[in-house]
Design an enzyme around this catalytic site. Structure first.
Site, PDB file in Angstrom:
ATOM      1  N   HIS A  24       0.845  -1.203   0.000  1.00 32.16           N
ATOM      2  CA  HIS A  24       0.000   0.000   0.000  1.00 32.16           C
ATOM      3  C   HIS A  24       0.879   1.252   0.000  1.00 32.16           C
ATOM      4  O   HIS A  24       1.201   1.810   1.046  1.00 32.16           O
ATOM      5  CB  HIS A  24      -0.941   0.010   1.205  1.00 32.16           C
ATOM      6  CG  HIS A  24      -2.082   0.972   1.044  1.00 32.16           C
ATOM      7  ND1 HIS A  24      -3.395   0.565   0.897  1.00 32.16           N
ATOM      8  CD2 HIS A  24      -2.123   2.318   0.979  1.00 32.16           C
ATOM      9  CE1 HIS A  24      -4.176   1.623   0.759  1.00 32.16           C
ATOM     10  NE2 HIS A  24      -3.416   2.711   0.816  1.00 32.16           N
ATOM     11  N   HIS A  26       1.151   4.823  -2.468  1.00 35.53           N
ATOM     12  CA  HIS A  26       0.660   5.601  -3.597  1.00 35.53           C
ATOM     13  C   HIS A  26       1.803   6.303  -4.312  1.00 35.53           C
ATOM     14  O   HIS A  26       2.822   6.651  -3.709  1.00 35.53           O
ATOM     15  CB  HIS A  26      -0.382   6.620  -3.129  1.00 35.53           C
ATOM     16  CG  HIS A  26      -1.656   5.991  -2.679  1.00 35.53           C
ATOM     17  ND1 HIS A  26      -2.636   5.575  -3.555  1.00 35.53           N
ATOM     18  CD2 HIS A  26      -2.113   5.678  -1.433  1.00 35.53           C
ATOM     19  CE1 HIS A  26      -3.648   5.057  -2.867  1.00 35.53           C
ATOM     20  NE2 HIS A  26      -3.347   5.100  -1.582  1.00 35.53           N
ATOM     21  N   HIS A 208      -9.903   0.414  -1.999  1.00 34.07           N
ATOM     22  CA  HIS A 208      -9.880   1.035  -0.675  1.00 34.07           C
ATOM     23  C   HIS A 208     -11.236   0.858   0.005  1.00 34.07           C
ATOM     24  O   HIS A 208     -12.282   0.929  -0.641  1.00 34.07           O
ATOM     25  CB  HIS A 208      -9.612   2.535  -0.795  1.00 34.07           C
ATOM     26  CG  HIS A 208      -8.179   2.892  -1.010  1.00 34.07           C
ATOM     27  ND1 HIS A 208      -7.430   2.336  -2.019  1.00 34.07           N
ATOM     28  CD2 HIS A 208      -7.360   3.758  -0.369  1.00 34.07           C
ATOM     29  CE1 HIS A 208      -6.208   2.853  -1.973  1.00 34.07           C
ATOM     30  NE2 HIS A 208      -6.134   3.718  -0.985  1.00 34.07           N
ATOM     31  N   GLU A 211     -11.772   2.971   5.953  1.00 39.34           N
ATOM     32  CA  GLU A 211     -10.946   3.957   6.653  1.00 39.34           C
ATOM     33  C   GLU A 211     -11.807   5.162   7.010  1.00 39.34           C
ATOM     34  O   GLU A 211     -12.158   5.383   8.157  1.00 39.34           O
ATOM     35  CB  GLU A 211      -9.752   4.393   5.806  1.00 39.34           C
ATOM     36  CG  GLU A 211      -8.832   5.342   6.583  1.00 39.34           C
ATOM     37  CD  GLU A 211      -7.746   5.955   5.733  1.00 39.34           C
ATOM     38  OE1 GLU A 211      -6.663   6.247   6.279  1.00 39.34           O
ATOM     39  OE2 GLU A 211      -7.969   6.175   4.532  1.00 39.34           O
ATOM     40  N   ASP A 289       1.316   4.114   2.828  1.00 37.15           N
ATOM     41  CA  ASP A 289       0.299   4.957   2.202  1.00 37.15           C
ATOM     42  C   ASP A 289       0.915   6.121   1.430  1.00 37.15           C
ATOM     43  O   ASP A 289       1.192   6.007   0.244  1.00 37.15           O
ATOM     44  CB  ASP A 289      -0.696   5.440   3.254  1.00 37.15           C
ATOM     45  CG  ASP A 289      -2.053   5.783   2.688  1.00 37.15           C
ATOM     46  OD1 ASP A 289      -2.247   5.640   1.464  1.00 37.15           O
ATOM     47  OD2 ASP A 289      -2.940   6.179   3.457  1.00 37.15           O
ATOM     48  N   ASP A 290       1.139   7.263   2.078  1.00 32.09           N
ATOM     49  CA  ASP A 290       1.692   8.457   1.441  1.00 32.09           C
ATOM     50  C   ASP A 290       2.769   9.073   2.335  1.00 32.09           C
ATOM     51  O   ASP A 290       2.501  10.035   3.067  1.00 32.09           O
ATOM     52  CB  ASP A 290       0.585   9.496   1.189  1.00 32.09           C
ATOM     53  CG  ASP A 290      -0.457   9.018   0.200  1.00 32.09           C
ATOM     54  OD1 ASP A 290      -0.130   8.897  -0.983  1.00 32.09           O
ATOM     55  OD2 ASP A 290      -1.603   8.760   0.625  1.00 32.09           O
TER      56      ASP A 290
END
Length: 347
Positions: A24, A26, A208, A211, A289-290
């Site tokens: 995961h 991005h 996704h 969340e 994630d980011d």
């Protein structure tokens, strides 16, 4: 660096040396902050202080305004990626960071339509990304593939186009199909045909869910999109029946603890329900994630789980195994990573 550090009488192994898979991450969000500053200067892009200060921005995306601010920062960062060379640099540096954190397999997630206007169109954009991934993999030794993700804020027909394109490039490194952006917008079942196209083409489904929205979002990903993995999925912890369903089907939740806290889903790291999922037998793959916006990469997620949830090294090793099992890595790569995990634990 030593693989084991002394903490009192216990041996604490270095999680950066623990082999693992990263499922995961991005595309733009993988960028190094320093690279963003250099590219912004190169193209004359004015960065808000939230992106130029060197510190992760303060975000809270649990309401519409907060999500808009998060998305705006992401879009500004993405606007600094304008040439094939920029794409190559981003991918190479993301691979270098993952290798430094012990990752042996990375599935980086991207919506190529976001980059198409500056890279000559949708097909050229995806080809440039795939070429960059192939080069970075050869340079760093990291197993690396691409998960093409549709934007749930756009029309489902756009998602079908992307699914067909993803299948077309399955032999060039595309291994999965996802669905990103604000899960509170649109219904998962609106994208069922796109995911059907992807599955028929041999791609794994990894939308996704769970969340920003509750357990129903995870359930929709499973029932309507037949997900084999769910991006995030932590809100499933609020529904014991759903947890049993995830465990029985072996659906991996790509849990990103730092981003859950940064976006305000949970107030502090200890509130992320890792133990609830773990105790229910739900497979977990930790992800960053980011990192550009949340300030931490893959190994930091393992450190967080160790520090705030009391995971032992044996449990961390099992988390790493679950990330490998949930990946699209070839059997030979899986076997090598699993053997490395056993060796790390035996050290």
């Amino acid at each position: 660096m030593e693989s084991v550090r002394a903490r009192g009488e216990a041996a604490i192994r270095d999680v950066r040396l623990l082999p693992k898979a990263h499922l995961h991450l991005h595309f733009t969000g993988s960028m190094r902050p320093g690279t963003l500053l250099e590219l912004a200067d190169k193209y004359g892009v004015h960065l808000p202080e939230a992106l130029s200060s060197g510190e992760p921005p303060r975000l809270r995306a649990t309401d519409e305004r907060g999500w808009f601010r998060f998305q705006r920062l992401y879009d500004i960062a993405r606007s600094c990626l304008r040439s094939p060379e920029d794409i190559q640099r981003l991918v190479r540096e993301a691979a270098e960071e993952d290798v430094r954190d012990g990752s042996g397999w990375l599935e980086i997630q991207v919506d190529p339509t976001s980059y198409a206007p500056r890279l000559g169109g949708l097909i050229p954009a995806l080809e440039i990304i795939l070429d960059a991934v192939e080069s970075a993999s050869k340079e760093t030794g990291l197993g690396m593939r691409v998960l093409v993700a549709a934007n749930r804020m756009k029309h489902p027909l756009d998602a079908r186009t992307l699914a067909r394109l993803a299948v077309r490039y399955a032999d060039r490194g595309v291994v999965g199909f996802g669905l990103s952006n604000d899960e509170r917008r649109g219904l998962a079942r609106d994208f069922d045909r796109a995911f059907e196209i992807a599955r028929e083409g041999g791609l794994l489904a990894a939308p996704h869910g769970g969340e920003l929205s509750g357990p129903s979002s995870v359930r929709d990903c499973m029932d309507d999109l037949h997900a084999s993995r769910v991006g995030h999925g932590v809100r499933a912890a609020e529904d014991p029946r759903l947890l049993r369903k995830l465990a029985e089907r072996g659906v991996t939740c790509e849990v990103c603890p730092s981003s859950n806290v940064a976006l305000g889903v949970y107030e502090k790291p200890g509130d992320v329900p890792l133990r609830v999922l773990w105790d229910a037998g739900v497979p977990i793959a930790l992800g960053a994630d980011d990192p550009l916006l949340f300030g931490s990469r893959l190994a930091a997620q393992y450190e967080l789980v160790r520090e705030h949830h009391g995971f032992t090294d044996a449990e961390l090793a099992e988390l790493a195994r679950q990330s490998v099992r949930g990946s699209a890595a070839p059997e030979l790569v899986r076997a090598g990573l699993l053997a490395g995990i056993d060796a790390w634990l035996a050290a």
